[in-house]
Design an enzyme around this catalytic site. Structure first.
Site, short mmCIF file in Angstrom:
data_model
loop_
_atom_site.label_atom_id
_atom_site.label_comp_id
_atom_site.label_asym_id
_atom_site.label_seq_id
_atom_site.Cartn_x
_atom_site.Cartn_y
_atom_site.Cartn_z
CG ASP A 128 -4.50 -1.86 0.57
OD1 ASP A 128 -3.56 -2.47 1.09
OD2 ASP A 128 -4.69 -0.63 0.70
CB SER B 65 -0.96 -0.04 1.19
OG SER B 65 -2.01 0.88 1.04
#
Length: 329
Positions: A225, A111
């Site tokens: 993610d 991320s």
């Protein structure tokens, strides 16, 4: 009466007869074997040469204990965790490592950590990373879409272009430092480590928070993610070949986070989930650095300098431990 046949001879004297007899006896004694010694069991004495050979000792060579083989040098893997705007703390960690002359062998990010990891792997210094952070415009990485007609509020394409521009459009495999980017396969929920391909696309996939960013399709599969499966990618740093993992945890604790809107609820959900996963994965790291970021929320892009400084302080505290590990090798 005379005996003519004895003429010219003389009768032997007694002394001469005795002398001859003694001489004969002495010669006979010399030719006889020596008498047996008491307790000898019939064995005769050995000659000097034989005695020497029978008492000769054997020299034992010294025992050589082989020295242990030298230990291989550490291969440091820098694992940068997710945490949205809190990710600026990664820059402070990198700056301290750079000042100490320590360069990781691998860098892998999840991320927000994947953004910093990509820029660092491309060759940017700690000072250049801070300059990027301070000049970053949120508009440059946001591309809103209509949520009713899409799978997220942001396309994420702007973030991909932004990253590719900063790394000079280098592919992941062409980075100066081996780079790994972690994302989650939306179909099977497995974590995936990208080590080849378009850097911006991989970072965009790693940062695609569900319902905020649209999933990213790569080779026919959707990715979101990486924090869903690996908030701090310790095991992926190991997968890349690291023998010593330096993990940077910037996750925010779920306690005290206000959840007044849908975005805050979503981020709170991520914080709760990350806490459980981190408790398991961080145990596998040799060194965990956790910057103190109280009050800095995941969407707080205004706290950039504070986050960078927090990263510096945390890494400076952990630096003696890292140096000791390096010195032992």
């Amino acid at each position: 009466m005379r005996f003519p046949f004895l003429r010219g001879t003389r009768a032997p004297s007694c002394s001469r007869l005795l002398g001859g007899l003694c001489l004969a006896l002495m010669l006979q004694a010399c030719s006889a074997p020596p008498p047996l010694l008491p307790g000898s069991g019939g064995a005769t004495a050995t000659s000097g040469a034989s005695a020497s050979s029978s008492t000769a000792s054997v020299t034992t060579p010294p025992v050589v204990v082989p020295s242990p083989p030298p230990r291989p040098p550490l291969k440091i893997g820098l694992a940068l965790g997710g945490g949205a705007a809190r990710g600026f703390a990664h820059i402070g960690v990198i700056q301290v490592l750079e000042e100490a002359g320590i360069k990781p062998d691998f860098v892998v990010g999840t991320s927000a950590g994947s953004v910093v990891a990509a820029l660092y792997a491309s060759g940017k210094t700690g000072a250049q990373l801070q300059q990027v952070a301070e000049t970053m415009e949120e508009a440059a990485i946001t591309d809103w879409t209509l949520p009713l007609f899409s799978r997220g509020m942001l396309k994420g394409e702007a973030l991909g272009r932004y990253v590719n521009g900063l790394v000079g459009n280098r592919l992941i495999e062409d980075m100066r430092l081996p780079l790994g980017v972690v994302a989650t396969d939306l179909q099977n929920g497995q974590g995936v480590l990208f080590q080849r391909g378009n850097t911006g696309t991989a970072v965009r996939a790693s940062s695609a928070v569900p319902s905020v960013f649209q999933p990213v399709n790569i080779a026919g599969r959707d990715y979101v993610d990486g924090g869903l499966v690996s908030p701090v990618p310790v095991r992926f740093a190991r997968q890349m070949g690291a023998t010593y993992v330096l993990a940077v945890d910037i996750s925010s604790p779920p306690e005290g986070n206000l959840a007044n809107d849908s975005l805050q609820i979503l981020l709170q959900t991520f914080a709760i989930m990350s806490k459980s996963i981190n408790a398991w994965e961080l145990k596998e790291a040799e060194l965990v650095v956790k910057p103190a970021l109280p009050g800095v929320k995941s969407a707080d892009f205004g706290a950039r300098r504070r986050s960078i400084e927090a990263g510096r302080v945390a890494m400076l505290q952990a630096l003696p431990t890292l140096k000791a590990a390096l010195a032992a090798r």
